[in-house]
Enzyme design. Structure first.
Site, mmCIF file in Angstrom:
data_model
loop_
_atom_site.group_PDB
_atom_site.id
_atom_site.type_symbol
_atom_site.label_atom_id
_atom_site.label_comp_id
_atom_site.label_asym_id
_atom_site.label_seq_id
_atom_site.Cartn_x
_atom_site.Cartn_y
_atom_site.Cartn_z
ATOM 1 N N GLY A 1 0.895 -1.166 0.000
ATOM 2 C CA GLY A 1 0.000 0.000 0.000
ATOM 3 C C GLY A 1 0.925 1.205 0.000
ATOM 4 O O GLY A 1 1.873 1.247 0.798
ATOM 5 N N ALA B 1 9.722 1.440 -5.757
ATOM 6 C CA ALA B 1 10.829 2.411 -5.820
ATOM 7 C C ALA B 1 10.333 3.811 -5.473
ATOM 8 O O ALA B 1 10.985 4.562 -4.746
ATOM 9 C CB ALA B 1 11.449 2.415 -7.210
ATOM 10 N N ASP C 1 7.795 4.740 -3.632
ATOM 11 C CA ASP C 1 7.490 4.905 -2.204
ATOM 12 C C ASP C 1 8.778 4.968 -1.379
ATOM 13 O O ASP C 1 8.875 5.744 -0.419
ATOM 14 C CB ASP C 1 6.608 3.745 -1.716
ATOM 15 C CG ASP C 1 5.258 3.735 -2.415
ATOM 16 O OD1 ASP C 1 4.831 4.798 -2.908
ATOM 17 O OD2 ASP C 1 4.635 2.662 -2.485
HETATM 18 N N1 LIG Z 1 16.136 1.087 -12.374
HETATM 19 C C1 LIG Z 1 16.461 1.953 -11.410
HETATM 20 N N2 LIG Z 1 17.746 2.096 -11.041
HETATM 21 C C2 LIG Z 1 18.109 2.967 -10.065
HETATM 22 N N3 LIG Z 1 17.224 3.749 -9.399
HETATM 23 C C3 LIG Z 1 15.933 3.645 -9.732
HETATM 24 C C4 LIG Z 1 15.465 2.741 -10.734
HETATM 25 N N4 LIG Z 1 14.117 2.849 -10.831
HETATM 26 C C5 LIG Z 1 13.756 3.774 -9.930
HETATM 27 N N5 LIG Z 1 14.827 4.269 -9.276
HETATM 28 C C6 LIG Z 1 14.855 5.341 -8.259
HETATM 29 O O1 LIG Z 1 13.615 5.398 -7.596
HETATM 30 C C7 LIG Z 1 12.950 6.624 -7.906
HETATM 31 C C8 LIG Z 1 11.477 6.381 -8.045
HETATM 32 O O2 LIG Z 1 11.239 5.489 -9.095
HETATM 33 P P1 LIG Z 1 10.099 5.762 -10.165
HETATM 34 O O3 LIG Z 1 9.994 4.540 -10.995
HETATM 35 O O4 LIG Z 1 10.367 7.049 -10.856
HETATM 36 O O5 LIG Z 1 8.844 5.972 -9.218
HETATM 37 P P2 LIG Z 1 7.395 5.322 -9.240
HETATM 38 O O6 LIG Z 1 7.579 3.935 -8.677
HETATM 39 O O7 LIG Z 1 6.613 6.216 -8.344
HETATM 40 O O8 LIG Z 1 6.942 5.336 -10.667
HETATM 41 C C9 LIG Z 1 13.616 7.177 -9.164
HETATM 42 O O9 LIG Z 1 13.511 8.586 -9.221
HETATM 43 C C10 LIG Z 1 15.036 6.681 -8.969
HETATM 44 O O10 LIG Z 1 15.753 7.551 -8.121
HETATM 45 O O1 LIG Z 2 -1.643 1.189 -2.985
HETATM 46 C C1 LIG Z 2 -1.603 0.941 -4.197
HETATM 47 O O2 LIG Z 2 -2.547 1.105 -4.947
HETATM 48 C C2 LIG Z 2 -0.383 0.426 -4.784
HETATM 49 O O3 LIG Z 2 -0.198 0.471 -5.982
HETATM 50 C C3 LIG Z 2 0.582 -0.110 -3.847
HETATM 51 C C4 LIG Z 2 1.987 -0.258 -4.352
HETATM 52 O O4 LIG Z 2 2.571 -1.183 -3.484
HETATM 53 C C5 LIG Z 2 2.829 0.946 -4.255
HETATM 54 O O5 LIG Z 2 2.171 2.143 -4.399
HETATM 55 C C6 LIG Z 2 4.103 0.858 -5.066
HETATM 56 O O6 LIG Z 2 4.213 1.921 -5.948
HETATM 57 P P1 LIG Z 2 5.548 2.579 -6.477
HETATM 58 O O7 LIG Z 2 6.436 2.853 -5.321
HETATM 59 O O8 LIG Z 2 5.075 3.832 -7.149
HETATM 60 O O9 LIG Z 2 6.150 1.584 -7.435
#
Ligand SMILES: Nc1ncnc2c1ncn2[C@@H]1O[C@H](COP(=O)(O)OP(=O)(O)O)[C@@H](O)[C@H]1O
Ligand SMILES: O=C(O)C(=O)C[C@H](O)[C@H](O)COP(=O)(O)O
Length: 312
Positions: free
Chosen positions: A35, A252, A254
């Site tokens: 979550g 990532a 979160d």
């Molecule tokens: N493949 C990766 N390698 C290294 N760092 C990563 C990678 N993917 C994400 N990150 C780190 O985590 C942060 C959040 O990931 P991102 O995919 O942009 O967010 P979200 O999950 O919200 O879409 C990025 O800004 C980066 O700093």
């Molecule tokens: O609560 C929700 O609806 C979800 O999708 C839970 C997911 O575990 C995170 O929100 C992961 O999301 P990211 O860190 O953006 O990859």
């Protein structure tokens, strides 16, 4: 303890298939929790901060698991037990590069959040109230609860942080855009991906600058393996991602938010906050699971100083 992170939202059970391929051929499954808001709360707690999570779970075994896991992580949890079921996410890796997540959450306990669930004293004494664009998509009362908590934070002079976190499986971009825009307008700290910025603002321009134009003084654009850019108190920042081996990209964002907010609560400046966020995001992608890969401070130190891949 006052002055920590307070957040609210839905936490679900998370069934994750082992390996790569269609769900029917999975050899095994792990059962965890996930979550967005509780991931951030766990992340802040692991980094040494104080974190409170508010939400509803069912009177079922998954609800028990969520309550125990949050408490075990040192998160102060106001867990309301509801007569509906605890929501569930089912995750499998369809191909090496494509993760698929199904939600089973319509009508869930977590979606039945109401404004009275939010303890006024907890928001008043918070250092930061953190909410996401997921909760307003869950139900009318969940949406009211988010805006109610944000208003309570404003009234008490508490910083409001918003992660736009658009989830296309929960609502259309047409329905989401005005609500997410409204939320951004009420925040001091905003996190978004480039696509989410476009959803809120329409195409074109620099996403951090355009989001800051709605009012927030700190805008951080998370951009996956590219890293992040930010506009913080009028100053531009850009930080490259760390190079790591990606095992599971979910979580990532979160972890990144947890890193940024934990450092902000600890009084660190913008560059340090972004450095911790970048390292936390990178650490998280090296683990399977949504919250299992959230780092501690020693984890971040070892990631940043790693010269060898064996530690003994
Ligand atoms: N493949 C990766 N390698 C290294 N760092 C990563 C990678 N993917 C994400 N990150 C780190 O985590 C942060 C959040 O990931 P991102 O995919 O942009 O967010 P979200 O999950 O919200 O879409 C990025 O800004 C980066 O700093
Ligand atoms: O609560 C929700 O609806 C979800 O999708 C839970 C997911 O575990 C995170 O929100 C992961 O999301 P990211 O860190 O953006 O990859």
């Amino acid at each position: 303890m006052s002055g920590g992170l307070v957040t609210l939202g839905e936490t679900m059970g998370l069934v994750a298939a082992d390996g790569i391929g269609s769900l029917e051929f999975a050899r095994g499954f792990a059962f965890g929790i996930g979550g967005a808001e509780s991931n951030v709360a766990i992340g802040v707690a692991r980094l040494g901060g104080s974190a409170t999570w508010i939400g509803r779970v069912g009177r079922d075994a998954t609800g028990d698991l969520i309550e125990r896991r949050l408490r075990g992580e040192g998160v102060r949890a106001t867990v309301i037990r509801d007569s509906s079921f605890t929501g569930l996410m089912v995750k499998h890796r369809r191909t090496a590069g494509l993760l698929h997540v199904d939600y089973h959450r319509a009508g869930s306990a977590g979606s039945r959040l109401v404004p009275a669930d939010v303890p006024a004293a907890a928001v008043r004494s918070a250092g930061i109230l953190h909410v996401t664009g997921i909760t307003p998509a869950l139900s009318g009362t969940a949406r009211e609860t988010v805006f109610h908590a944000v208003e309570a934070a404003h009234a008490a002079g508490v910083t409001v942080s918003v992660d736009v976190n658009y989830r296309s499986k929960l609502w259309s971009s047409y329905d989401a855009a005005p609500v997410l825009r409204d939320l951004v307008t009420r925040a001091q700290v905003v996190f978004a991906g480039p696509d989410e910025a476009e959803l809120v603002l329409g195409p074109g321009g620099n996403p951090a600058e355009r989001l800051a134009g709605l009012g927030p003084s700190e805008v951080v654009i998370k951009d996956g393996a590219r890293g992040c850019t930010a506009l913080i108190e009028g100053e531009r920042h850009a930080v490259k991602a760390l190079e790591v081996t990606v095992v599971d990209p979910v979580g990532a964002g979160d972890a990144f938010v947890a890193g940024y907010l934990a450092d902000r609560l600890a009084g660190a400046g913008p560059a340090a906050r972004l450095g911790t966020a970048i390292a936390a995001g990178a650490f998280a992608v090296t683990f399977p699971g949504d919250c299992e890969g959230l780092p501690t401070r020693p984890d971040l130190e070892s990631l940043l100083s790693a010269t060898d891949n064996v530690s003994r």
